[in-house]
Design an enzyme around this catalytic site. Structure first.
Site, PDB file in Angstrom:
ATOM      1  N   SER A  18      34.203  22.761  15.082  1.00  0.00           N
ATOM      2  CA  SER A  18      33.162  22.132  15.883  1.00  0.00           C
ATOM      3  C   SER A  18      32.144  21.403  15.025  1.00  0.00           C
ATOM      4  O   SER A  18      31.220  20.804  15.545  1.00  0.00           O
ATOM      5  CB  SER A  18      32.468  23.182  16.751  1.00  0.00           C
ATOM      6  OG  SER A  18      32.266  24.367  16.038  1.00  0.00           O
ATOM      7  N   HIS A  64      38.824  18.945  19.007  1.00  0.00           N
ATOM      8  CA  HIS A  64      37.737  19.879  19.321  1.00  0.00           C
ATOM      9  C   HIS A  64      37.622  20.115  20.826  1.00  0.00           C
ATOM     10  O   HIS A  64      37.174  19.242  21.572  1.00  0.00           O
ATOM     11  CB  HIS A  64      36.420  19.317  18.743  1.00  0.00           C
ATOM     12  CG  HIS A  64      35.245  20.189  18.979  1.00  0.00           C
ATOM     13  ND1 HIS A  64      33.971  19.705  19.134  1.00  0.00           N
ATOM     14  CD2 HIS A  64      35.145  21.528  19.111  1.00  0.00           C
ATOM     15  CE1 HIS A  64      33.138  20.712  19.336  1.00  0.00           C
ATOM     16  NE2 HIS A  64      33.830  21.826  19.331  1.00  0.00           N
ATOM     17  N   GLU A  82      37.181  16.341  21.888  1.00  0.00           N
ATOM     18  CA  GLU A  82      36.781  15.332  20.890  1.00  0.00           C
ATOM     19  C   GLU A  82      37.940  15.192  19.903  1.00  0.00           C
ATOM     20  O   GLU A  82      38.450  16.209  19.415  1.00  0.00           O
ATOM     21  CB  GLU A  82      35.555  15.817  20.096  1.00  0.00           C
ATOM     22  CG  GLU A  82      34.231  15.524  20.738  1.00  0.00           C
ATOM     23  CD  GLU A  82      33.052  15.916  19.837  1.00  0.00           C
ATOM     24  OE1 GLU A  82      32.167  15.075  19.637  1.00  0.00           O
ATOM     25  OE2 GLU A  82      33.012  17.054  19.332  1.00  0.00           O
ATOM     26  N   ASN A  91      28.217  18.449  19.016  1.00  0.00           N
ATOM     27  CA  ASN A  91      27.273  19.411  18.442  1.00  0.00           C
ATOM     28  C   ASN A  91      26.100  18.767  17.725  1.00  0.00           C
ATOM     29  O   ASN A  91      25.084  19.417  17.485  1.00  0.00           O
ATOM     30  CB  ASN A  91      28.001  20.413  17.548  1.00  0.00           C
ATOM     31  CG  ASN A  91      28.694  21.447  18.405  1.00  0.00           C
ATOM     32  OD1 ASN A  91      28.131  21.902  19.391  1.00  0.00           O
ATOM     33  ND2 ASN A  91      29.914  21.799  18.057  1.00  0.00           N
TER      34      ASN A  91
HETATM   35  N1  CAA Z   1      38.063  31.031  31.275  1.00  0.00           N
HETATM   36  C1  CAA Z   1      38.747  30.425  32.268  1.00  0.00           C
HETATM   37  N2  CAA Z   1      38.173  30.036  33.437  1.00  0.00           N
HETATM   38  C2  CAA Z   1      36.862  30.310  33.576  1.00  0.00           C
HETATM   39  C3  CAA Z   1      36.095  30.953  32.596  1.00  0.00           C
HETATM   40  C4  CAA Z   1      36.754  31.333  31.404  1.00  0.00           C
HETATM   41  N3  CAA Z   1      36.100  31.928  30.399  1.00  0.00           N
HETATM   42  N4  CAA Z   1      34.821  31.072  33.048  1.00  0.00           N
HETATM   43  C5  CAA Z   1      34.804  30.531  34.287  1.00  0.00           C
HETATM   44  N5  CAA Z   1      36.027  30.073  34.595  1.00  0.00           N
HETATM   45  C6  CAA Z   1      36.422  29.378  35.845  1.00  0.00           C
HETATM   46  C7  CAA Z   1      36.357  30.315  37.024  1.00  0.00           C
HETATM   47  O1  CAA Z   1      37.570  31.038  37.168  1.00  0.00           O
HETATM   48  C8  CAA Z   1      36.137  29.346  38.188  1.00  0.00           C
HETATM   49  O2  CAA Z   1      37.386  28.761  38.502  1.00  0.00           O
HETATM   50  P1  CAA Z   1      37.754  28.275  40.001  1.00  0.00           P
HETATM   51  O3  CAA Z   1      36.768  27.182  40.328  1.00  0.00           O
HETATM   52  O4  CAA Z   1      39.141  27.793  39.896  1.00  0.00           O
HETATM   53  O5  CAA Z   1      37.575  29.472  40.874  1.00  0.00           O
HETATM   54  C9  CAA Z   1      35.260  28.256  37.554  1.00  0.00           C
HETATM   55  O6  CAA Z   1      35.456  28.355  36.130  1.00  0.00           O
HETATM   56  C10 CAA Z   1      33.783  28.445  37.882  1.00  0.00           C
HETATM   57  O7  CAA Z   1      33.414  29.753  37.438  1.00  0.00           O
HETATM   58  P2  CAA Z   1      32.268  30.638  38.105  1.00  0.00           P
HETATM   59  O8  CAA Z   1      32.149  30.267  39.565  1.00  0.00           O
HETATM   60  O9  CAA Z   1      32.505  32.061  37.779  1.00  0.00           O
HETATM   61  O10 CAA Z   1      30.950  30.308  37.318  1.00  0.00           O
HETATM   62  P3  CAA Z   1      30.140  28.965  37.130  1.00  0.00           P
HETATM   63  O11 CAA Z   1      30.234  28.042  38.286  1.00  0.00           O
HETATM   64  O12 CAA Z   1      28.816  29.395  36.661  1.00  0.00           O
HETATM   65  O13 CAA Z   1      30.895  28.232  35.918  1.00  0.00           O
HETATM   66  C11 CAA Z   1      30.980  27.757  33.617  1.00  0.00           C
HETATM   67  C12 CAA Z   1      31.029  28.848  34.684  1.00  0.00           C
HETATM   68  C13 CAA Z   1      32.142  26.778  33.829  1.00  0.00           C
HETATM   69  C14 CAA Z   1      31.129  28.452  32.284  1.00  0.00           C
HETATM   70  C15 CAA Z   1      29.614  26.980  33.743  1.00  0.00           C
HETATM   71  O14 CAA Z   1      28.560  27.894  33.675  1.00  0.00           O
HETATM   72  C16 CAA Z   1      29.437  25.933  32.664  1.00  0.00           C
HETATM   73  O15 CAA Z   1      29.938  24.823  32.771  1.00  0.00           O
HETATM   74  N6  CAA Z   1      28.674  26.285  31.600  1.00  0.00           N
HETATM   75  C17 CAA Z   1      28.427  25.406  30.455  1.00  0.00           C
HETATM   76  C18 CAA Z   1      29.612  25.407  29.562  1.00  0.00           C
HETATM   77  C19 CAA Z   1      29.403  24.532  28.362  1.00  0.00           C
HETATM   78  O16 CAA Z   1      28.409  23.866  28.183  1.00  0.00           O
HETATM   79  N7  CAA Z   1      30.385  24.550  27.481  1.00  0.00           N
HETATM   80  C20 CAA Z   1      30.325  23.854  26.229  1.00  0.00           C
HETATM   81  C21 CAA Z   1      29.940  24.826  25.155  1.00  0.00           C
HETATM   82  S1  CAA Z   1      29.823  24.038  23.615  1.00  0.00           S
HETATM   83  C22 CAA Z   1      31.334  24.115  22.991  1.00  0.00           C
HETATM   84  O17 CAA Z   1      32.236  24.719  23.491  1.00  0.00           O
HETATM   85  C23 CAA Z   1      31.514  23.356  21.764  1.00  0.00           C
HETATM   86  C24 CAA Z   1      31.120  23.948  20.510  1.00  0.00           C
HETATM   87  O18 CAA Z   1      31.636  23.491  19.527  1.00  0.00           O
HETATM   88  C25 CAA Z   1      30.111  24.990  20.347  1.00  0.00           C
END
Ligand code: CAA
Length: 283
Positions: free
Chosen positions: A119, A140, A152, A190
């Site tokens: 990342s 990524h 990415e 990032n």
């Molecule tokens: N694995 C697989 N599926 C998942 C999951 C996981 N860990 N967490 C949630 N889901 C799925 C759920 O099963 C649900 O699926 P359906 O719609 O098919 O039923 C869907 O995602 C929505 O989940 P929830 O209703 O439980 O919860 P939510 O609406 O709050 O969504 C979230 C959860 C998608 C994580 C949301 O909170 C979100 O988008 N958060 C921000 C995530 C983000 O910013 N990610 C980037 C991080 S930075 C990165 O990754 C890069 C780096 O280099 C650091």
């Protein structure tokens, strides 16, 4: 696209998600980690995740079984001899990644593409430990991998056009949207996300607002799906700190200085969701 055989190196949060989407898209996947218990748990967690989709009626049980069958596990890196495409997702530390790439290069067939899910680390620097820098690329994924659409794609200095095109096609076959960015610390994702998280931590550190208030402000005021402090817990505070240090060292500007509170949490072993405690507590 031709059915590639894929190896995912590292069965942590990201590796599991990547293996999950590869198998779901129909590719046979070998999930590798150092210990059998880690890969077995990794496969079980993927199965549990797919099971939830079956319970919701979004996936047929038969399909789930076929997806799981496509994932095999190993603790032997030599199994890379049978694969076309490797996606490395080990801990975010350049030294560890370079060691892994050095070994993969020795063991993999010459045509095998070696992608890294780093990342923030330099693709060019990782590629330089191999004898095939033209076959090394950044791929990524975002967490949680099965949900987030972005991948990415980052070329190293020597990455060939053919390898770039194949990686882009693989991302599309995984139902993701590839976006090309250049090989600079933190790439685009990032470079933008981590200073925001770091600033959120400074906001708590300087007593401007509580952690709950900061997260509420960003959720309700900016429509972020989760607040930056909960997101930091979810990513892992050790990973956040490492990325901030990579930005600070690589870009030099003081604006990337990691917040002392972030450093303290990492020193305490409060790394977020994975250790049960970060800015929040988890069961
Ligand atoms: N694995 C697989 N599926 C998942 C999951 C996981 N860990 N967490 C949630 N889901 C799925 C759920 O099963 C649900 O699926 P359906 O719609 O098919 O039923 C869907 O995602 C929505 O989940 P929830 O209703 O439980 O919860 P939510 O609406 O709050 O969504 C979230 C959860 C998608 C994580 C949301 O909170 C979100 O988008 N958060 C921000 C995530 C983000 O910013 N990610 C980037 C991080 S930075 C990165 O990754 C890069 C780096 O280099 C650091």
């Amino acid at each position: 696209m031709r059915s590639l055989k894929i190896m995912v190196v590292g069965a942590g949060q990201m590796g599991r998600g990547i293996a999950h989407v590869c198998a779901m898209a129909g590719f046979p996947v070998i999930l590798y980690d150092l210990e059998q218990a880690v890969v077995s748990t990794g496969k079980q967690l993927i199965q549990d995740q797919l099971g939830k989709q079956v319970e919701k009626g979004k996936l047929a049980k038969q399909e789930m079984m076929e997806i799981c069958k496509r994932i095999t596990t190993t603790t032997k890196l030599e199994q890379v001899q049978t694969v076309d495409f490797v996606i490395e997702a080990v801990v975010e530390k350049i030294k560890v990644k370079k060691d892994v790439f050095y070994q993969l290069d020795k063991l993999a067939p010459p045509y095998t593409i070696l992608a890294t899910n780093t990342s923030s680390c330099s693709i060019t620097e990782i590629a330089a430990v191999t004898n095939r820098p033209e076959n090394v690329i950044g791929m990524h994924f975002m967490n949680p991998v099965p949900v987030m659409k972005l991948v990415e794609i980052i070329r190293g200095l020597a990455t060939s056009d053919n390898v770039f095109e194949q990686t882009k096609s693989l991302a599309e076959a995984l139902n993701k949207t590839p976006v090309e960015v250049n090989d600079y610390p933190g790439f685009a994702s990032n470079r933008i996300l981590m200073p925001m998280i770091n600033e959120a931590i400074y906001t708590v550190y300087e007593g401007v607002a509580t952690k709950d208030a900061v997260d509420e402000v960003m959720k309700l005021g900016m429509n972020h799906p989760m607040g930056p402090l909960r997101l930091a817990d979810f990513i892992g505070l050790d990973t956040c700190l490492y990325i901030m240090e990579t930005l600070h060292n690589g870009l030099g500007d003081d604006k990337y200085r990691p917040c002392p509170l972030l450093k303290n949490y990492v020193k305490a072993g409060w790394l977020g969701k994975k250790t049960g405690r970060g800015f929040y507590q988890y069961e």
